[in-house]
Motif scaffolding. Structure first.
Motif, mmCIF file in Angstrom:
data_model
loop_
_atom_site.group_PDB
_atom_site.id
_atom_site.type_symbol
_atom_site.label_atom_id
_atom_site.label_comp_id
_atom_site.label_asym_id
_atom_site.label_seq_id
_atom_site.Cartn_x
_atom_site.Cartn_y
_atom_site.Cartn_z
ATOM 1 N N ILE A 196 42.402 49.451 30.672
ATOM 2 C CA ILE A 196 40.957 49.650 30.715
ATOM 3 C C ILE A 196 40.572 50.459 29.495
ATOM 4 N N ALA A 197 39.579 50.001 28.765
ATOM 5 C CA ALA A 197 39.083 50.706 27.582
ATOM 6 C C ALA A 197 37.634 51.103 27.809
ATOM 7 N N PHE B 128 30.092 51.417 30.000
ATOM 8 C CA PHE B 128 30.766 50.119 30.112
ATOM 9 C C PHE B 128 32.254 50.257 29.802
ATOM 10 N N PHE B 129 33.023 49.297 30.334
ATOM 11 C CA PHE B 129 34.467 49.255 30.118
ATOM 12 C C PHE B 129 34.877 47.811 29.843
ATOM 13 N N VAL B 130 35.895 47.656 28.998
ATOM 14 C CA VAL B 130 36.579 46.371 28.888
ATOM 15 C C VAL B 130 37.853 46.480 29.710
ATOM 16 N N VAL B 131 38.070 45.526 30.600
ATOM 17 C CA VAL B 131 39.258 45.541 31.458
ATOM 18 C C VAL B 131 40.125 44.337 31.142
ATOM 19 N N LYS B 132 41.436 44.521 31.306
ATOM 20 C CA LYS B 132 42.402 43.473 30.986
ATOM 21 C C LYS B 132 43.264 43.190 32.205
ATOM 22 N N GLN B 133 43.392 41.914 32.543
ATOM 23 C CA GLN B 133 44.342 41.454 33.546
ATOM 24 C C GLN B 133 45.096 40.265 32.967
ATOM 25 N N GLY B 134 46.409 40.366 32.913
ATOM 26 C CA GLY B 134 47.180 39.302 32.287
ATOM 27 C C GLY B 134 46.820 39.183 30.833
ATOM 28 N N CYS C 153 40.439 39.319 29.256
ATOM 29 C CA CYS C 153 39.594 40.495 29.354
ATOM 30 C C CYS C 153 38.245 40.146 29.958
ATOM 31 N N GLY C 154 37.589 41.169 30.467
ATOM 32 C CA GLY C 154 36.225 41.038 30.952
ATOM 33 C C GLY C 154 35.489 42.347 30.798
ATOM 34 N N LEU C 155 34.204 42.342 31.155
ATOM 35 C CA LEU C 155 33.339 43.512 31.016
ATOM 36 C C LEU C 155 33.044 44.080 32.395
ATOM 37 N N GLN D 116 31.780 47.419 38.995
ATOM 38 C CA GLN D 116 31.372 46.023 39.150
ATOM 39 C C GLN D 116 31.701 45.228 37.893
ATOM 40 N N THR D 117 32.343 44.089 38.055
ATOM 41 C CA THR D 117 32.618 43.231 36.902
ATOM 42 C C THR D 117 31.346 42.498 36.517
ATOM 43 N N ILE D 118 31.028 42.564 35.249
ATOM 44 C CA ILE D 118 29.808 41.937 34.729
ATOM 45 C C ILE D 118 30.094 40.520 34.274
ATOM 46 N N THR D 119 31.292 40.291 33.758
ATOM 47 C CA THR D 119 31.700 38.946 33.354
ATOM 48 C C THR D 119 32.996 38.603 34.068
ATOM 49 N N PRO D 120 33.290 37.323 34.204
ATOM 50 C CA PRO D 120 34.638 36.954 34.648
ATOM 51 C C PRO D 120 35.674 37.445 33.636
ATOM 52 N N ILE D 121 36.885 37.623 34.083
ATOM 53 C CA ILE D 121 37.960 38.053 33.190
ATOM 54 C C ILE D 121 38.583 36.794 32.600
ATOM 55 N N TYR D 122 37.878 36.243 31.579
ATOM 56 C CA TYR D 122 38.355 34.989 30.998
ATOM 57 C C TYR D 122 38.255 34.943 29.478
ATOM 58 N N TYR D 123 38.007 36.086 28.850
ATOM 59 C CA TYR D 123 37.946 36.133 27.386
ATOM 60 C C TYR D 123 39.340 36.398 26.816
ATOM 61 N N GLU D 124 39.691 35.640 25.777
ATOM 62 C CA GLU D 124 40.998 35.864 25.138
ATOM 63 C C GLU D 124 41.040 37.183 24.392
ATOM 64 N N TYR D 125 39.923 37.562 23.795
ATOM 65 C CA TYR D 125 39.803 38.843 23.103
ATOM 66 C C TYR D 125 38.405 39.377 23.342
#
Length: 312
Positions: free
Chosen positions: A147-148, A154-160, A163-165, A171-180
């Motif tokens: 987590i950054a 706001f935070f950027v979170v990483k799973q696998g 990343c997502g916001l 609360q997740t604002i975006t799905p966790i589907y961004y490569e970067y």
């Protein structure tokens, strides 16, 4: 045209960023958890007063005294931080949080606790991360690989590998589907990569600049973004309008109102309307700084001003 992963990684290299998985930071890199721990431990054995208390090390243990040098919280911690908003992060093998009376507000259950900001801290257990508030409530499950923290809560979170916001309520604002995803804002927007294409999202998670670019600068420079499509560079504005067509093999950020560009292995300079201000004739050229730039012509190196006049 789709690019293979190794081409995408090469494309990212021009950004001069550092990465933790899919999370990108402006250089220098945001410190890793181990670095943050080491920095905390390297602080002097006595601190300046913080909310009326002084952090002090005695016989290898940390405690807190008041400005009359009276012990307020016994010397019992392996490491301790200054008080902020009435709370301090301390460590005794594991991390917890105490109040100014030395009461444990958050139990010693964590491998690491970041500093609180806006009432929220990042916590670590078994190399997984989550968010916690000052009441010891978990705002998220502790199941993120990283987590950054960004600004504005706001935070950027990483799973696998993705990343997502997230906001500071967990609360997740975006799905966790961004490569970067870059862990800061530029003109209120966040640079990201999806399906190997680059674009920007806003704080609500809405796509602000579509993910159609092979390469895209992570920061606006003088109101414009460099963008590459089909191996040619041009410039767009915050509304994704093409301001300068995709004409160049190389294009730089604007500096002092000019940008270095290259065509057919020669360099010159354009202004923000796309007009060529200094002819594209140089074998090499540098960015303008303080009204001058170094150029190379026929093996000779010299400086020019922003009109192209040679400075001897």
């Amino acid at each position: 045209m789709k690019y293979p992963l190794k081409s995408l990684i090469a494309a990212l290299s021009f950004l001069s960023l550092s990465a933790y998985g899919c999370i990108l930071y402006s250089a220098p890199t945001e410190p890793s958890t181990s670095t943050l721990k080491a920095n905390a431990r390297a602080k002097a054995d006595i601190s300046k007063p913080s909310e009326g208390l002084i952090r002090l090390k005695k016989d290898g243990k940390w405690g807190y005294v008041n400005q009359a040098n009276q012990t307020v919280i016994d010397f019992q911690y392996d490491h301790a931080r200054d008080f902020t908003d009435g709370l301090a992060v301390v460590e005794n093998g594991r991390y917890g949080v105490i109040d100014k009376q030395g009461n444990a507000v958050i139990g010693f259950d964590y491998d690491y606790i970041s500093d609180f900001a806006d009432g929220v801290a990042i916590v670590e257990q078994n190399n997984q991360y989550g968010l916690i508030n000052t009441k010891a409530d978990l705002l998220t499950a502790i199941n993120y690989d990283r987590i950054a923290r960004m600004s504005d809560g706001f935070f950027v979170v990483k799973q696998g590998n993705y990343c997502g916001l997230m906001d500071n309520t967990g609360q997740t604002i975006t799905p966790i589907y961004y490569e970067y995803m870059r862990a800061d804002f530029s003109n209120g927007l966040i640079w990201a990569v999806k399906d190997k294409k680059m674009g920007f999202i806003d704080k609500s998670g809405k796509v602000a600049i579509p993910f159609i670019y092979d390469r895209l600068s992570t920061n606006f420079s003088e109101g414009l973004l460099r963008a590459e499509k089909d191996k040619k560079w041009g410039y767009i504005d915050i509304n994704n309008h093409i301001v300068i067509p995709f004409l160049y093999h190389i294009a730089d950020d604007f500096s002092d109102g000019l940008a270095r560009v290259s065509d057919n292995h020669k360099f010159g300079y354009i202004d923000k309307t796309g007009s060529v201000v200094i002819p594209i004739i140089y074998n090499h050229a540098h960015r303008f700084k303080n009204g001058r730039a170094e150029v190379v012509l026929n093996g000779e190196s010299f400086y020019i001003d922003n009109t192209g006049k040679r400075l001897d």
